[in-house]
Design a protein around this motif. Structure first.
Motif, PDB file in Angstrom:
ATOM      1  N   PHE A 136       0.837  -1.200   0.000  1.00  0.00           N
ATOM      2  CA  PHE A 136       0.000   0.000   0.000  1.00  0.00           C
ATOM      3  C   PHE A 136       0.874   1.253   0.000  1.00  0.00           C
ATOM      4  O   PHE A 136       0.625   2.193  -0.763  1.00  0.00           O
ATOM      5  N   GLY A 137       1.900   1.258   0.836  1.00  0.00           N
ATOM      6  CA  GLY A 137       2.812   2.404   0.888  1.00  0.00           C
ATOM      7  C   GLY A 137       3.519   2.630  -0.441  1.00  0.00           C
ATOM      8  O   GLY A 137       3.671   3.772  -0.888  1.00  0.00           O
ATOM      9  N   ALA A 139       2.400   1.727  -3.424  1.00  0.00           N
ATOM     10  CA  ALA A 139       1.410   2.198  -4.395  1.00  0.00           C
ATOM     11  C   ALA A 139       1.082   3.666  -4.156  1.00  0.00           C
ATOM     12  O   ALA A 139       0.919   4.435  -5.105  1.00  0.00           O
ATOM     13  N   ALA A 140       0.990   4.047  -2.898  1.00  0.00           N
ATOM     14  CA  ALA A 140       0.714   5.448  -2.576  1.00  0.00           C
ATOM     15  C   ALA A 140       1.868   6.333  -3.030  1.00  0.00           C
ATOM     16  O   ALA A 140       1.657   7.424  -3.567  1.00  0.00           O
ATOM     17  N   ALA A 141       3.095   5.849  -2.846  1.00  0.00           N
ATOM     18  CA  ALA A 141       4.267   6.620  -3.278  1.00  0.00           C
ATOM     19  C   ALA A 141       4.298   6.764  -4.795  1.00  0.00           C
ATOM     20  O   ALA A 141       4.695   7.801  -5.312  1.00  0.00           O
ATOM     21  N   GLY A 143       1.740   7.020  -6.730  1.00  0.00           N
ATOM     22  CA  GLY A 143       0.760   8.055  -7.058  1.00  0.00           C
ATOM     23  C   GLY A 143       1.259   9.442  -6.727  1.00  0.00           C
ATOM     24  O   GLY A 143       0.844  10.414  -7.347  1.00  0.00           O
ATOM     25  N   ALA A 144       2.176   9.527  -5.773  1.00  0.00           N
ATOM     26  CA  ALA A 144       2.698  10.829  -5.351  1.00  0.00           C
ATOM     27  C   ALA A 144       3.979  11.207  -6.086  1.00  0.00           C
ATOM     28  O   ALA A 144       4.453  12.315  -5.945  1.00  0.00           O
TER      29      ALA A 144
END
Length: 157
Positions: A136-137, A139-141, A143-144
């Protein structure tokens, strides 16, 4: 593998549960400051050499509001304002030893509270949670990540 239709709702519920666990550890009487003041101290520690204007940017408030927060923290001995040795017109915000101790103790209490919850989970579920949180981390990174940067995903076994 298809995503369950309620996965986002389950994550939201888990995030709320985590926030409740962390808040309960943070709200014990040993914490003599408000959640906002704790956030200010955390920002000052994680952004060394910040001044009031930088703190105001990080908090998304006007500098006078950030300055008043600093006044309160200074009054209780958790913050010092010192002249920047390179430019004495600049005033740097520094946490005191008491602030660093407070944050360290708070982090330890929060870790203990989370560990108490994890201890009630089967070991297999803890391992799966770890893998899921790492993914999750990542994937979030992704996107950022700014456009044009290399955002390689690290795989875990």
């Amino acid at each position: 593998m298809e995503r369950p239709p309620n996965l986002a709702a389950a994550i939201d519920a888990a995030a709320e549960a985590l926030i409740a666990v962390l808040d309960s550890a943070s709200s014990r009487p040993a914490v003599p400051v408000s959640p906002t003041q704790l956030r200010v101290l955390s920002l000052i520690v994680s952004h060394p050499n910040s001044n009031v204007n930088r703190l105001a940017e990080l908090l998304d408030v006007v500098p006078s509001s950030a300055s008043r927060l600093c006044d309160r923290l200074e009054a209780v001995g958790l913050l010092r304002r010192v002249a920047d040795p390179r430019d004495r017109r600049e005033v740097r915000l520094l946490p005191t030893a008491a602030a660093e101790t407070l944050l360290r103790e708070l982090q330890e209490r929060r870790h203990q509270a989370v560990q108490a919850v994890l201890d009630r989970m089967p070991h297999r579920a803890q391992h799966e949670l770890l893998l899921a949180l790492v993914a999750f981390g990542q994937a979030a990174a992704l996107g950022a990540a700014p456009a044009g940067t290399d955002s390689t995903v690290v795989r875990t076994a």
